[in-house]
Design a protein around this motif. Structure first.
Motif, PDB file in Angstrom:
ATOM      1  N   LYS A 180       0.874  -1.182   0.000  1.00 37.60           N
ATOM      2  CA  LYS A 180       0.000   0.000   0.000  1.00 37.60           C
ATOM      3  C   LYS A 180       0.908   1.227   0.000  1.00 37.60           C
ATOM      4  O   LYS A 180       1.865   1.278   0.780  1.00 37.60           O
ATOM      5  CB  LYS A 180      -0.916   0.026   1.230  1.00 37.60           C
ATOM      6  CG  LYS A 180      -1.896  -1.129   1.287  1.00 37.60           C
ATOM      7  CD  LYS A 180      -2.594  -1.196   2.642  1.00 37.60           C
ATOM      8  CE  LYS A 180      -3.760  -0.260   2.726  1.00 37.60           C
ATOM      9  NZ  LYS A 180      -4.561  -0.473   3.973  1.00 37.60           N
ATOM     10  N   ALA A 181       0.583   2.207  -0.841  1.00 37.63           N
ATOM     11  CA  ALA A 181       1.471   3.367  -0.928  1.00 37.63           C
ATOM     12  C   ALA A 181       0.707   4.629  -1.279  1.00 37.63           C
ATOM     13  O   ALA A 181      -0.308   4.589  -1.989  1.00 37.63           O
ATOM     14  CB  ALA A 181       2.570   3.128  -1.963  1.00 37.63           C
ATOM     15  N   VAL A 182       1.226   5.754  -0.773  1.00 36.64           N
ATOM     16  CA  VAL A 182       0.793   7.092  -1.176  1.00 36.64           C
ATOM     17  C   VAL A 182       2.010   7.742  -1.826  1.00 36.64           C
ATOM     18  O   VAL A 182       3.068   7.862  -1.200  1.00 36.64           O
ATOM     19  CB  VAL A 182       0.317   7.933   0.026  1.00 36.64           C
ATOM     20  CG1 VAL A 182      -0.065   9.344  -0.426  1.00 36.64           C
ATOM     21  CG2 VAL A 182      -0.853   7.250   0.727  1.00 36.64           C
ATOM     22  N   ILE A 183       1.862   8.123  -3.086  1.00 30.82           N
ATOM     23  CA  ILE A 183       2.999   8.631  -3.850  1.00 30.82           C
ATOM     24  C   ILE A 183       2.755  10.094  -4.188  1.00 30.82           C
ATOM     25  O   ILE A 183       1.715  10.459  -4.756  1.00 30.82           O
ATOM     26  CB  ILE A 183       3.215   7.795  -5.125  1.00 30.82           C
ATOM     27  CG1 ILE A 183       3.424   6.321  -4.743  1.00 30.82           C
ATOM     28  CG2 ILE A 183       4.406   8.318  -5.919  1.00 30.82           C
ATOM     29  CD1 ILE A 183       3.444   5.378  -5.908  1.00 30.82           C
ATOM     30  N   ASP A 184       3.724  10.941  -3.830  1.00 29.13           N
ATOM     31  CA  ASP A 184       3.530  12.386  -3.907  1.00 29.13           C
ATOM     32  C   ASP A 184       4.788  13.043  -4.457  1.00 29.13           C
ATOM     33  O   ASP A 184       5.880  12.442  -4.505  1.00 29.13           O
ATOM     34  CB  ASP A 184       3.208  12.919  -2.501  1.00 29.13           C
ATOM     35  CG  ASP A 184       2.885  14.406  -2.475  1.00 29.13           C
ATOM     36  OD1 ASP A 184       2.128  14.843  -3.348  1.00 29.13           O
ATOM     37  OD2 ASP A 184       3.406  15.108  -1.588  1.00 29.13           O
ATOM     38  N   ALA A 185       4.635  14.309  -4.839  1.00 25.83           N
ATOM     39  CA  ALA A 185       5.745  15.229  -5.106  1.00 25.83           C
ATOM     40  C   ALA A 185       6.769  14.651  -6.092  1.00 25.83           C
ATOM     41  O   ALA A 185       6.424  14.246  -7.191  1.00 25.83           O
ATOM     42  CB  ALA A 185       6.398  15.623  -3.774  1.00 25.83           C
TER      43      ALA A 185
ATOM     44  N   PHE B 103       4.517   0.845 -13.024  1.00 19.49           N
ATOM     45  CA  PHE B 103       4.647   0.054 -11.797  1.00 19.49           C
ATOM     46  C   PHE B 103       3.491   0.278 -10.815  1.00 19.49           C
ATOM     47  O   PHE B 103       3.491  -0.274  -9.717  1.00 19.49           O
ATOM     48  CB  PHE B 103       5.980   0.374 -11.116  1.00 19.49           C
ATOM     49  CG  PHE B 103       7.175   0.168 -12.006  1.00 19.49           C
ATOM     50  CD1 PHE B 103       7.674  -1.106 -12.235  1.00 19.49           C
ATOM     51  CD2 PHE B 103       7.783   1.236 -12.642  1.00 19.49           C
ATOM     52  CE1 PHE B 103       8.771  -1.306 -13.063  1.00 19.49           C
ATOM     53  CE2 PHE B 103       8.868   1.051 -13.471  1.00 19.49           C
ATOM     54  CZ  PHE B 103       9.364  -0.219 -13.690  1.00 19.49           C
ATOM     55  N   LEU B 104       2.503   1.079 -11.207  1.00 23.63           N
ATOM     56  CA  LEU B 104       1.391   1.401 -10.311  1.00 23.63           C
ATOM     57  C   LEU B 104       0.433   0.222 -10.202  1.00 23.63           C
ATOM     58  O   LEU B 104       0.349  -0.620 -11.089  1.00 23.63           O
ATOM     59  CB  LEU B 104       0.646   2.629 -10.823  1.00 23.63           C
ATOM     60  CG  LEU B 104       1.461   3.914 -10.926  1.00 23.63           C
ATOM     61  CD1 LEU B 104       0.628   5.023 -11.563  1.00 23.63           C
ATOM     62  CD2 LEU B 104       1.969   4.361  -9.551  1.00 23.63           C
ATOM     63  N   ASP B 105      -0.309   0.185  -9.072  1.00 24.32           N
ATOM     64  CA  ASP B 105      -1.371  -0.815  -8.947  1.00 24.32           C
ATOM     65  C   ASP B 105      -2.507  -0.255  -8.107  1.00 24.32           C
ATOM     66  O   ASP B 105      -2.474   0.879  -7.646  1.00 24.32           O
ATOM     67  CB  ASP B 105      -0.839  -2.142  -8.397  1.00 24.32           C
ATOM     68  CG  ASP B 105      -0.422  -2.081  -6.933  1.00 24.32           C
ATOM     69  OD1 ASP B 105      -1.108  -1.423  -6.138  1.00 24.32           O
ATOM     70  OD2 ASP B 105       0.589  -2.711  -6.577  1.00 24.32           O
ATOM     71  N   LYS B 106      -3.548  -1.079  -7.924  1.00 24.53           N
ATOM     72  CA  LYS B 106      -4.792  -0.617  -7.322  1.00 24.53           C
ATOM     73  C   LYS B 106      -4.660  -0.225  -5.850  1.00 24.53           C
ATOM     74  O   LYS B 106      -5.554   0.423  -5.310  1.00 24.53           O
ATOM     75  CB  LYS B 106      -5.865  -1.694  -7.466  1.00 24.53           C
ATOM     76  CG  LYS B 106      -5.529  -2.999  -6.736  1.00 24.53           C
ATOM     77  CD  LYS B 106      -6.601  -4.044  -6.970  1.00 24.53           C
ATOM     78  CE  LYS B 106      -6.270  -5.344  -6.255  1.00 24.53           C
ATOM     79  NZ  LYS B 106      -7.295  -6.375  -6.469  1.00 24.53           N
ATOM     80  N   ASN B 107      -3.585  -0.618  -5.196  1.00 22.38           N
ATOM     81  CA  ASN B 107      -3.395  -0.264  -3.789  1.00 22.38           C
ATOM     82  C   ASN B 107      -2.455   0.930  -3.620  1.00 22.38           C
ATOM     83  O   ASN B 107      -1.789   1.064  -2.594  1.00 22.38           O
ATOM     84  CB  ASN B 107      -2.862  -1.460  -3.009  1.00 22.38           C
ATOM     85  CG  ASN B 107      -3.937  -2.497  -2.768  1.00 22.38           C
ATOM     86  OD1 ASN B 107      -5.066  -2.159  -2.430  1.00 22.38           O
ATOM     87  ND2 ASN B 107      -3.603  -3.752  -2.971  1.00 22.38           N
ATOM     88  N   MET B 108      -2.443   1.795  -4.619  1.00 21.37           N
ATOM     89  CA  MET B 108      -1.606   2.990  -4.555  1.00 21.37           C
ATOM     90  C   MET B 108      -2.452   4.234  -4.798  1.00 21.37           C
ATOM     91  O   MET B 108      -3.393   4.221  -5.591  1.00 21.37           O
ATOM     92  CB  MET B 108      -0.472   2.894  -5.575  1.00 21.37           C
ATOM     93  CG  MET B 108       0.499   1.775  -5.246  1.00 21.37           C
ATOM     94  SD  MET B 108       1.839   1.619  -6.415  1.00 21.37           S
ATOM     95  CE  MET B 108       2.679   0.173  -5.732  1.00 21.37           C
ATOM     96  N   ILE B 109      -2.094   5.294  -4.096  1.00 26.15           N
ATOM     97  CA  ILE B 109      -2.769   6.582  -4.208  1.00 26.15           C
ATOM     98  C   ILE B 109      -1.749   7.599  -4.709  1.00 26.15           C
ATOM     99  O   ILE B 109      -0.673   7.742  -4.117  1.00 26.15           O
ATOM    100  CB  ILE B 109      -3.333   7.035  -2.847  1.00 26.15           C
ATOM    101  CG1 ILE B 109      -4.337   6.026  -2.303  1.00 26.15           C
ATOM    102  CG2 ILE B 109      -3.977   8.417  -2.967  1.00 26.15           C
ATOM    103  CD1 ILE B 109      -4.717   6.263  -0.847  1.00 26.15           C
TER     104      ILE B 109
END
Length: 485
Positions: free
Chosen positions: A337-342, A352-358
């Motif tokens: 699970k990840a929150v990706i910012d900035a 590399f993104l998936d459904k458990n990423m924001i």
């Protein structure tokens, strides 16, 4: 067919009040609709209303008042003093000023089944969408009496005892007609549901689309409480990966995660800024990386940290060195699970993104990710982020004057916040806050939407005190006030 869970319905009810629509108004509309359905079925005769102590019973009280000219009796399971909401009590008090017979039935009172004899219609207003588990007395016996009465049964919103979310239940009323409010309940589509619901009609009671589309106080309710028996770490372990060229950004994310209720927050930062970040607060755990920017050599350290944390919040203050972007590409697939910012929001990351990423971009970062300008008009912006979310199977929180949040299947919007929040660091606060919420729920959409609301509402509180002089740290300080149960 679009359906709704009981939890989502409860959130929308609260959001209506936030918009200025009183629960009393919705109760009046619901009760009038029930009475109208009775009038469609019979033009005269005996109607028995059996009401519980919550708002479902309140809807039934309103129906009684709209059935002038019918032989109506209202039975309250309990006493007037047991009514759970001011709206239900208000409508009971109104009935006391009418000639309608009112009966208060308690465990210590013998229920005379003959009161149901010759009833053409029984209105079932005992339980609403909140009942779970075993049905206790006297409700259990009364449900049996309703089912054995031979009368036509009209259930208010949900047949009493039935699980509206499709789970198992003890027993339930067998209705001939269920008037359910706003939207079809999820459980009504389950196998064998029709033997309890009978015919189902979805009734509009005046809930505007804004109560569902815009995030509100109802949405954040699940995050305001936790079990009395909780242990360290149960409310979330957050790993913040940031810093190098900057030190403040990851610190802001980490501190906001703590203020949002995370139990443990660890910052993994390059060695040149790790001591600076640690100095911001003794509450932060800081792990030094190998160099002055994030590089691939740091992945063994970070991999071990990811295994010990629930959510990774990454990107704040990392900079855009090629070595750092290569490291990010290899870190993202390690995250559950990840929150990706900035700075982590680079186009190289997209595969590399998936459904458990924001993702939490502003318009400029969104352009960088997608290669396209973000439209100005809201309808077009919605379609833009829906399309990106669908194509990349990810949840997007597009920051702006009105934040838009989508996982493709659904789009939400947030309008808390103010122009004073253009100050640097507010996005870092949002990222950490969202990560803390994501640790406590399965839905990335829910975490992102509630994060946007809480961040903006805390910013609005800070603005009242500091005006355009507010700082990102002021927003952090107000997060607990927004999240106070």
């Amino acid at each position: 067919m679009q359906t709704i869970t009981s939890a989502r319905m409860a959130a929308i009810d609260t959001n209506c009040e936030y918009l200025g629509i009183k629960r009393l108004q919705l109760m009046e509309n619901a009760g009038a609709a029930v009475a109208s359905a009775v009038k469609e079925r019979i033009s005269s005769g005996k109607v028995v209303i059996i009401a519980g102590r919550g708002n479902n019973g309140g809807d039934a009280f309103v129906a009684a008042r709209h059935l002038g000219g019918y032989d109506v009796t209202v039975i309250l399971i309990g006493k007037k003093e047991d009514l759970k909401t001011p709206e239900a009590l208000h409508n009971w008090n109104v009935l006391e000023k009418t000639s309608i017979p009112l009966v208060e039935f308690t465990n210590s009172t013998f229920f005379d089944p003959s009161i149901l004899k010759n009833a053409k219609v029984i209105i079932d207003g005992i339980f609403g969408t909140g009942v779970r588990g075993r049905i206790h007395e006297p409700e259990s016996t009364i449900i049996d009496l309703i089912n054995g009465s031979g009368a036509f049964v009209l259930s208010v919103d949900v047949p009493s005892g039935f699980d509206p979310d499709g789970g198992e239940f003890d027993k339930a009323v067998h209705a001939g007609l269920t008037l359910t409010f706003h939207k079809m309940k999820t459980g009504f589509l389950s196998q064998n549901a029709q033997q309890y619901t009978g015919e189902i009609r979805v009734v509009d009671i005046g809930i505007p689309i804004e109560a569902e589309f815009y995030v509100g106080p109802g949405d954040i309710q699940p995050f305001l409480k936790r079990p009395a028996i909780s242990h360290k770490g149960d409310a979330g372990r957050i790993l913040v990966i940031g810093g190098g060229p900057y030190s403040g950004a990851p610190a802001l994310s980490a501190l906001s995660a703590l203020r949002a209720g995370a139990d443990i927050v660890t910052v993994a930062a390059p060695k040149n800024v790790s001591d600076i970040i640690a100095s911001y607060s003794p509450n932060l755990i800081v792990k030094k990386l190998t160099g002055e920017i994030l590089v691939e050599d740091d992945i063994p350290i970070i991999s071990r940290l990811i295994e010990k944390h629930d959510v990774v919040v990454m990107g704040m203050g990392l900079g855009n060195a090629d070595e750092t972007l290569l490291a990010i590409e290899k870190i993202v697939p390690l995250c559950t699970k990840a929150v990706i910012d900035a700075d982590a929001l680079s186009p190289q990351l997209v595969p590399f993104l998936d459904k458990n990423m924001i993702l939490t971009p502003h318009a400029g970062e969104m352009k960088r990710l997608s290669g396209n300008d973000v439209p100005d008009e809201q309808k077009e912006r919605i379609e833009f982020i829906k399309s990106f979310a669908q194509k990349n199977e990810v949840t997007v929180l597009l920051k702006g004057a009105i934040d838009l949040i989508s996982d493709w299947l659904e789009v939400r919007a947030n309008r808390t916040g103010n122009a004073g929040m253009t100050v640097g660091g507010t996005g870092d606060v949002l990222a950490g806050l969202t990560g803390a919420l994501f640790a406590r729920c399965k839905s990335p959409l829910e975490a992102a939407a509630c994060g946007a609301f809480i961040n903006g509402a805390a910013g609005d509180m800070a603005f009242k005190e500091f005006g355009y002089g507010l700082l990102a740290t002021d927003i952090i300080d107000y997060i607990p006030a927004v999240m106070k149960a």
